[in-house]
Write a protein that holds these residues in place. Structure first.
Motif, PDB file in Angstrom:
ATOM      1  N   SER A 155       0.249   5.449   8.904  1.00 60.79           N
ATOM      2  CA  SER A 155      -0.055   6.059   7.609  1.00 60.79           C
ATOM      3  C   SER A 155       0.610   7.426   7.530  1.00 60.79           C
ATOM      4  O   SER A 155       0.973   8.005   8.558  1.00 60.79           O
ATOM      5  CB  SER A 155      -1.569   6.201   7.429  1.00 60.79           C
ATOM      6  OG  SER A 155      -2.099   7.043   8.460  1.00 60.79           O
ATOM      7  N   GLU A 207      -0.636   7.520  -8.328  1.00 58.61           N
ATOM      8  CA  GLU A 207       0.555   8.190  -8.860  1.00 58.61           C
ATOM      9  C   GLU A 207       0.445   8.450 -10.356  1.00 58.61           C
ATOM     10  O   GLU A 207       1.028   9.402 -10.874  1.00 58.61           O
ATOM     11  CB  GLU A 207       1.789   7.335  -8.567  1.00 58.61           C
ATOM     12  CG  GLU A 207       3.106   8.039  -8.836  1.00 58.61           C
ATOM     13  CD  GLU A 207       4.296   7.256  -8.326  1.00 58.61           C
ATOM     14  OE1 GLU A 207       5.436   7.750  -8.472  1.00 58.61           O
ATOM     15  OE2 GLU A 207       4.100   6.154  -7.783  1.00 58.61           O
ATOM     16  N   ARG A 231      -0.876   7.337   2.471  1.00 52.72           N
ATOM     17  CA  ARG A 231      -0.240   6.052   2.164  1.00 52.72           C
ATOM     18  C   ARG A 231      -0.367   5.069   3.315  1.00 52.72           C
ATOM     19  O   ARG A 231      -0.113   5.396   4.476  1.00 52.72           O
ATOM     20  CB  ARG A 231       1.242   6.255   1.838  1.00 52.72           C
ATOM     21  CG  ARG A 231       2.013   4.940   1.680  1.00 52.72           C
ATOM     22  CD  ARG A 231       3.453   5.181   1.272  1.00 52.72           C
ATOM     23  NE  ARG A 231       3.520   5.703  -0.083  1.00 52.72           N
ATOM     24  CZ  ARG A 231       4.644   6.167  -0.636  1.00 52.72           C
ATOM     25  NH1 ARG A 231       5.768   6.191   0.067  1.00 52.72           N
ATOM     26  NH2 ARG A 231       4.644   6.617  -1.887  1.00 52.72           N
ATOM     27  N   ASP A 259      -2.846   5.055  -1.373  1.00 52.55           N
ATOM     28  CA  ASP A 259      -1.660   5.226  -2.218  1.00 52.55           C
ATOM     29  C   ASP A 259      -1.440   4.012  -3.108  1.00 52.55           C
ATOM     30  O   ASP A 259      -0.425   3.326  -3.034  1.00 52.55           O
ATOM     31  CB  ASP A 259      -0.400   5.520  -1.401  1.00 52.55           C
ATOM     32  CG  ASP A 259       0.739   6.036  -2.312  1.00 52.55           C
ATOM     33  OD1 ASP A 259       0.426   6.610  -3.369  1.00 52.55           O
ATOM     34  OD2 ASP A 259       1.913   5.843  -1.963  1.00 52.55           O
ATOM     35  N   ASP A 270      -8.600   5.531  -2.617  1.00 51.97           N
ATOM     36  CA  ASP A 270      -8.155   6.036  -3.923  1.00 51.97           C
ATOM     37  C   ASP A 270      -9.168   5.747  -5.016  1.00 51.97           C
ATOM     38  O   ASP A 270      -9.356   6.552  -5.939  1.00 51.97           O
ATOM     39  CB  ASP A 270      -6.816   5.405  -4.301  1.00 51.97           C
ATOM     40  CG  ASP A 270      -5.650   5.945  -3.491  1.00 51.97           C
ATOM     41  OD1 ASP A 270      -5.852   6.898  -2.716  1.00 51.97           O
ATOM     42  OD2 ASP A 270      -4.534   5.411  -3.641  1.00 51.97           O
ATOM     43  N   SER A 329       1.311   1.328   3.809  1.00 50.31           N
ATOM     44  CA  SER A 329       2.327   0.484   3.194  1.00 50.31           C
ATOM     45  C   SER A 329       1.831  -0.942   2.997  1.00 50.31           C
ATOM     46  O   SER A 329       1.595  -1.666   3.967  1.00 50.31           O
ATOM     47  CB  SER A 329       3.598   0.476   4.049  1.00 50.31           C
ATOM     48  OG  SER A 329       4.503  -0.516   3.588  1.00 50.31           O
ATOM     49  N   ILE A 374       0.908  11.664   1.251  1.00 46.53           N
ATOM     50  CA  ILE A 374       1.775  11.800   0.084  1.00 46.53           C
ATOM     51  C   ILE A 374       1.195  12.904  -0.799  1.00 46.53           C
ATOM     52  O   ILE A 374       0.243  12.682  -1.557  1.00 46.53           O
ATOM     53  CB  ILE A 374       1.866  10.489  -0.715  1.00 46.53           C
ATOM     54  CG1 ILE A 374       2.277   9.327   0.194  1.00 46.53           C
ATOM     55  CG2 ILE A 374       2.841  10.626  -1.898  1.00 46.53           C
ATOM     56  CD1 ILE A 374       3.655   9.465   0.799  1.00 46.53           C
ATOM     57  N   THR A 385      -2.644  11.552  -1.573  1.00 48.15           N
ATOM     58  CA  THR A 385      -3.292  10.437  -0.889  1.00 48.15           C
ATOM     59  C   THR A 385      -2.600  10.121   0.423  1.00 48.15           C
ATOM     60  O   THR A 385      -1.471  10.575   0.667  1.00 48.15           O
ATOM     61  CB  THR A 385      -3.316   9.187  -1.797  1.00 48.15           C
ATOM     62  OG1 THR A 385      -4.081   8.152  -1.183  1.00 48.15           O
ATOM     63  CG2 THR A 385      -1.913   8.668  -2.047  1.00 48.15           C
TER      64      THR A 385
END
Length: 344
Positions: free
Chosen positions: A331, A290, A300, A285, A257, A302, A334, A298
């Motif tokens: 993954s 966002e 994601r 992410d 990102d 977690s 999103i 992107t």
């Protein structure tokens, strides 16, 4: 070879404290005694756990070589610190603070604290950091370590270690699998009519991210031009954006990102509309994905899942229950506003 800082005799392993002499390492003692490094370590920290004949052989070899155990290492092995070490490449990357926070929460519930340190993705800094942190923790998580396999294997013989995004046989590992997320990203771009794409690579050569992305995009009949490898920083995205505008690509997949945000920033300065002219996808992410303008599509990973599994695996390693176990974290894509139909 001993895990030694460049230009000094300081090592992760126990050393001879006599000034001006070359340090004798625990590995040399192990070779002379015909046993493993871990057996030598136990001989000096928990001698009751070693067979008397083996213990005497180790002591004889140590005396002959002039080996003196490091008092800090004896202290570390003799008692629990109730702390876990987390060694990360770049604390300025917004991906890592949520990882640290989630790991700290998990560790607290299990009666531990977490000490985090940044290596700035330099091997010399990583060596210094490990040397300092290893004296204060019961085990360490090393994220995308820059050290050689031999050095990591040597370190793992002297204290509990878990690797993230780095594979060394026999060392417990958290493996982040981008396979699903990358495949979904390729499908996403294909559905929008993109055929010519760019990958801004921030991976080191020994990591497989670039290879996985190339294979996934080829499987979806998407051409892929690779820029890099560069350092995985915001400035990399700024630099790469100018290259994108001089190519015929209509979509960009960035290493993470942070790089993707650099691409967005520079494209806006150059008057390139996202996603009308170029679509952009990141990986991780983070919170900034966002909240950016436009919001960033992107892949994601977690933070909560990753941190929980990493802490649990390290505690299993400390307890001798992990072996060389590999835990895989998945993954997923999103979709947000930075991707749309191919526009040029």
């Amino acid at each position: 070879m001993p895990l030694t800082l460049p230009g000094t005799f300081a090592t992760i392993l126990p050393i001879d404290d006599q000034e001006g002499s070359v340090a004798v390492t625990i590995r040399q003692v192990a070779q002379a005694a015909g046993v493993s490094v871990s057996t030598v370590s136990r001989a000096f920290t928990a001698p009751d756990q070693v067979q008397p004949q083996t213990l005497q052989r180790i002591r004889d070899a140590a005396a002959k070589l002039g080996y003196t155990p490091n008092p800090a290492a004896r202290s570390l092995r003799g008692g629990k610190t109730e702390s876990l070490g987390l060694i990360i490449p770049d604390i300025t990357n917004p991906f890592f603070p949520p990882i640290f926070k989630a790991m700290q929460a998990r560790a607290r519930r299990l009666g531990y604290t977490v000490l985090a340190a940044d290596t700035d993705e330099r091997e010399s800094d990583e060596l210094e950091t490990i040397t300092a942190v290893s004296k204060r923790v019961d085990g360490m998580i090393l994220w995308a370590s820059t050290l050689s396999e031999d050095r990591l294997a040597e370190l793992a013989e002297t204290m509990p270690v878990v690797l993230v995004n780095r594979h060394v046989p026999g060392i417990p590992e958290i493996q982040i699998s981008l396979t699903a997320g990358i495949s979904q990203a390729a499908e996403h771009l294909k559905a929008y009519g993109h055929t010519r794409c760019v990958f801004v690579n921030g991976s080191r050569p020994e990591l497989s991210r670039g290879k996985s992305i190339r294979e996934a995009f080829e499987a979806h009949d998407l051409s892929l031009v690779e820029f890099g490898p560069y350092e995985p920083r915001f400035e990399t995205g700024v630099h790469a954006a100018t290259l994108v505008t001089s190519s015929d690509a209509t979509a960009v997949l960035a290493h993470n990102d942070l790089v993707a945000l650099g691409v967005l920033h520079q494209l806006a300065k150059l008057g390139v509309d996202v996603p009308r002219d170029v679509s952009v996808i990141g990986i991780d992410d983070t919170l900034l994905a966002e909240t950016s303008t436009p919001s960033l599509t992107t892949i994601r990973i977690s933070a909560q899942e990753l941190a929980t599994h990493a802490a649990d695996l390290l505690l299993d390693t400390i307890g001798g229950r992990a072996g060389g176990r590999v835990v895989e974290i998945g993954s997923r894509l999103i979709p947000r506003s930075s991707t749309g139909p191919a526009g040029r």
